[in-house]
Design a protein around this motif. Structure first.
Motif, PDB file in Angstrom:
ATOM      1  N   SER A  67      31.025  39.985  41.998  1.00 31.94           N
ATOM      2  CA  SER A  67      30.816  41.485  41.702  1.00 31.94           C
ATOM      3  C   SER A  67      29.685  42.038  42.686  1.00 31.94           C
ATOM      4  O   SER A  67      29.097  40.929  43.138  1.00 31.94           O
ATOM      5  CB  SER A  67      30.250  41.606  40.198  1.00 31.94           C
ATOM      6  OG  SER A  67      30.069  43.059  39.891  1.00 31.94           O
ATOM      7  N   TYR A 106      38.365  43.462  48.976  1.00 29.14           N
ATOM      8  CA  TYR A 106      37.927  44.083  47.775  1.00 29.14           C
ATOM      9  C   TYR A 106      37.001  44.972  47.816  1.00 29.14           C
ATOM     10  O   TYR A 106      36.874  45.848  46.721  1.00 29.14           O
ATOM     11  CB  TYR A 106      37.419  42.767  46.929  1.00 29.14           C
ATOM     12  CG  TYR A 106      38.117  41.535  46.449  1.00 29.14           C
ATOM     13  CD1 TYR A 106      39.341  41.571  45.577  1.00 29.14           C
ATOM     14  CD2 TYR A 106      38.429  40.375  47.254  1.00 29.14           C
ATOM     15  CE1 TYR A 106      40.019  40.754  45.348  1.00 29.14           C
ATOM     16  CE2 TYR A 106      39.235  39.613  46.911  1.00 29.14           C
ATOM     17  CZ  TYR A 106      40.140  39.631  45.747  1.00 29.14           C
ATOM     18  OH  TYR A 106      40.860  38.651  45.477  1.00 29.14           O
ATOM     19  N   SER A 130      37.973  48.532  46.098  1.00 23.21           N
ATOM     20  CA  SER A 130      38.144  48.534  44.601  1.00 23.21           C
ATOM     21  C   SER A 130      36.946  48.005  43.868  1.00 23.21           C
ATOM     22  O   SER A 130      36.372  48.291  42.918  1.00 23.21           O
ATOM     23  CB  SER A 130      39.206  47.714  44.131  1.00 23.21           C
ATOM     24  OG  SER A 130      39.026  46.419  44.442  1.00 23.21           O
ATOM     25  N   MET A 131      35.948  46.992  44.504  1.00 23.38           N
ATOM     26  CA  MET A 131      34.885  46.680  44.200  1.00 23.38           C
ATOM     27  C   MET A 131      33.724  47.061  44.792  1.00 23.38           C
ATOM     28  O   MET A 131      32.494  46.573  44.170  1.00 23.38           O
ATOM     29  CB  MET A 131      35.058  44.995  44.147  1.00 23.38           C
ATOM     30  CG  MET A 131      36.320  44.390  43.281  1.00 23.38           C
ATOM     31  SD  MET A 131      36.301  42.699  43.253  1.00 23.38           S
ATOM     32  CE  MET A 131      35.091  42.286  42.037  1.00 23.38           C
ATOM     33  N   LYS A 153      29.593  36.157  44.744  1.00 22.07           N
ATOM     34  CA  LYS A 153      30.631  35.136  44.069  1.00 22.07           C
ATOM     35  C   LYS A 153      29.735  33.884  43.478  1.00 22.07           C
ATOM     36  O   LYS A 153      28.886  33.425  44.152  1.00 22.07           O
ATOM     37  CB  LYS A 153      31.619  34.658  45.096  1.00 22.07           C
ATOM     38  CG  LYS A 153      32.767  33.868  44.250  1.00 22.07           C
ATOM     39  CD  LYS A 153      33.693  33.551  45.129  1.00 22.07           C
ATOM     40  CE  LYS A 153      35.090  34.223  44.744  1.00 22.07           C
ATOM     41  NZ  LYS A 153      36.233  34.000  45.494  1.00 22.07           N
ATOM     42  N   ASN A 212      41.431  38.684  32.441  1.00 28.23           N
ATOM     43  CA  ASN A 212      41.616  39.755  32.908  1.00 28.23           C
ATOM     44  C   ASN A 212      41.047  41.177  31.767  1.00 28.23           C
ATOM     45  O   ASN A 212      40.576  42.372  32.150  1.00 28.23           O
ATOM     46  CB  ASN A 212      43.221  40.036  33.125  1.00 28.23           C
ATOM     47  CG  ASN A 212      43.830  39.516  34.124  1.00 28.23           C
ATOM     48  OD1 ASN A 212      43.129  39.182  35.102  1.00 28.23           O
ATOM     49  ND2 ASN A 212      45.006  39.229  34.439  1.00 28.23           N
ATOM     50  N   GLU A 244      37.714  41.471  32.212  1.00 21.98           N
ATOM     51  CA  GLU A 244      37.233  42.566  33.376  1.00 21.98           C
ATOM     52  C   GLU A 244      37.339  43.863  33.018  1.00 21.98           C
ATOM     53  O   GLU A 244      36.505  44.736  33.239  1.00 21.98           O
ATOM     54  CB  GLU A 244      38.152  42.199  34.443  1.00 21.98           C
ATOM     55  CG  GLU A 244      38.032  41.009  35.380  1.00 21.98           C
ATOM     56  CD  GLU A 244      39.002  41.074  36.530  1.00 21.98           C
ATOM     57  OE1 GLU A 244      39.592  41.962  36.796  1.00 21.98           O
ATOM     58  OE2 GLU A 244      39.185  39.939  36.828  1.00 21.98           O
ATOM     59  N   ARG A 275      34.432  46.668  32.441  1.00 19.78           N
ATOM     60  CA  ARG A 275      34.598  47.805  33.403  1.00 19.78           C
ATOM     61  C   ARG A 275      34.421  49.188  32.207  1.00 19.78           C
ATOM     62  O   ARG A 275      33.707  50.059  32.354  1.00 19.78           O
ATOM     63  CB  ARG A 275      35.903  48.156  33.956  1.00 19.78           C
ATOM     64  CG  ARG A 275      35.960  49.295  34.720  1.00 19.78           C
ATOM     65  CD  ARG A 275      37.310  49.703  34.998  1.00 19.78           C
ATOM     66  NE  ARG A 275      38.202  49.906  33.871  1.00 19.78           N
ATOM     67  CZ  ARG A 275      38.182  51.207  32.845  1.00 19.78           C
ATOM     68  NH1 ARG A 275      37.017  51.887  33.298  1.00 19.78           N
ATOM     69  NH2 ARG A 275      39.062  51.262  31.884  1.00 19.78           N
ATOM     70  N   ARG A 283      36.920  48.504  39.969  1.00 22.81           N
ATOM     71  CA  ARG A 283      36.894  46.925  39.243  1.00 22.81           C
ATOM     72  C   ARG A 283      35.727  46.682  39.708  1.00 22.81           C
ATOM     73  O   ARG A 283      35.266  45.865  40.831  1.00 22.81           O
ATOM     74  CB  ARG A 283      38.117  46.367  40.281  1.00 22.81           C
ATOM     75  CG  ARG A 283      38.153  44.911  39.471  1.00 22.81           C
ATOM     76  CD  ARG A 283      39.237  44.238  40.442  1.00 22.81           C
ATOM     77  NE  ARG A 283      39.805  42.986  39.760  1.00 22.81           N
ATOM     78  CZ  ARG A 283      40.345  42.167  39.988  1.00 22.81           C
ATOM     79  NH1 ARG A 283      41.120  42.336  41.505  1.00 22.81           N
ATOM     80  NH2 ARG A 283      40.693  40.969  39.448  1.00 22.81           N
ATOM     81  N   ASN A 317      35.541  40.730  38.839  1.00 21.61           N
ATOM     82  CA  ASN A 317      36.515  40.130  39.225  1.00 21.61           C
ATOM     83  C   ASN A 317      36.160  38.478  38.554  1.00 21.61           C
ATOM     84  O   ASN A 317      35.273  37.843  39.192  1.00 21.61           O
ATOM     85  CB  ASN A 317      36.905  40.127  40.610  1.00 21.61           C
ATOM     86  CG  ASN A 317      38.293  39.187  40.943  1.00 21.61           C
ATOM     87  OD1 ASN A 317      38.606  38.404  40.293  1.00 21.61           O
ATOM     88  ND2 ASN A 317      38.947  39.814  41.760  1.00 21.61           N
ATOM     89  N   ASP A 347      38.462  34.977  38.232  1.00 22.86           N
ATOM     90  CA  ASP A 347      39.421  34.249  38.460  1.00 22.86           C
ATOM     91  C   ASP A 347      39.411  32.675  37.977  1.00 22.86           C
ATOM     92  O   ASP A 347      38.797  31.845  38.563  1.00 22.86           O
ATOM     93  CB  ASP A 347      39.898  33.982  40.066  1.00 22.86           C
ATOM     94  CG  ASP A 347      40.451  35.355  40.582  1.00 22.86           C
ATOM     95  OD1 ASP A 347      41.005  36.271  39.962  1.00 22.86           O
ATOM     96  OD2 ASP A 347      39.670  35.660  41.766  1.00 22.86           O
ATOM     97  N   SER A 379      46.919  33.411  39.219  1.00 22.23           N
ATOM     98  CA  SER A 379      47.074  34.527  39.892  1.00 22.23           C
ATOM     99  C   SER A 379      48.233  35.591  39.260  1.00 22.23           C
ATOM    100  O   SER A 379      48.921  34.974  38.563  1.00 22.23           O
ATOM    101  CB  SER A 379      47.289  34.407  41.559  1.00 22.23           C
ATOM    102  OG  SER A 379      47.718  35.642  41.929  1.00 22.23           O
TER     103      SER A 379
END
Length: 186
Positions: free
Chosen positions: A18, A53, A56-57, A63, A85, A88, A92, A101, A104, A106, A119
């Protein structure tokens, strides 16, 4: 016919990024509250290898990686990705960031031999698991270090990431020694 054997539990890893430090802190707290204590956390790394990214970010992404203290069943990966997910979206909705977004997450897992990431996107090198979730072996451990594949994301080729994953691998091996090296027959 091969014998079906129960797989050893694996080290849960989450890559979190982020441009908002509060989002990283929020995720670390959520990880610990839901998935158990964080055993290892990386420093924050600049996410500079791609601009994929940014739309959208936003720019200037950071990270970090979190590794859980509690080992997990590798078969849980789809549920872990679906939970991430949901987190997230929850973050938001609760925060007034300009980005579509702002966070993120993962999840994946690490074994002595590989780093697997979940993924929602299908590619030729990914295997379908269930519930719309795919998995890929992003890195594998051979010849004393982490090795990449042709599909390995550029940032996962970084030496500083590999150093953190080596720490995680050493932690996992120690946990295996503690958990699986009891007296004979027990």
């Amino acid at each position: 016919m091969g014998d079906v054997i129960t797989q050893r539990p694996v080290l849960l890893i989450a890559a979190v990024f982020s441009r908002h430090p509060a989002a990283l802190d929020w995720t670390r707290e959520r990880f610990a509250a839901v998935w158990g204590p964080v055993a290892l956390a990386s420093d924050c790394f600049e996410h500079r290898e791609t601009t994929y990214y940014e739309k959208s970010m936003g720019p200037d992404l950071q990270k970090m990686f979190l590794a859980g203290e509690r080992l997990v069943d590798p078969g849980q990966l789809p549920e872990l990705k679906l939970a991430a997910n949901h987190w997230e979206e929850e973050y938001r909705a609760a925060n007034n960031h300009a980005e579509a977004r702002p966070l993120n997450i993962d999840p994946g897992y690490l074994t002595e031999a590989k780093l697997v990431l979940a993924s929602t996107k299908d590619r030729d090198h990914r295997l379908y698991l269930s519930q719309g979730i795919f998995a890929e072996v992003t890195l594998h451990f051979a010849r004393g270090g982490w090795q990449t594949r042709q599909w390995t994301y550029p940032d996962y080729q970084r030496a500083d990431y590999h150093e953190f994953f080596t720490r995680c691998r050493e932690y996992l091996r120690q946990r295996y020694r503690e958990q699986f090296s009891g007296p004979a027959g027990g």
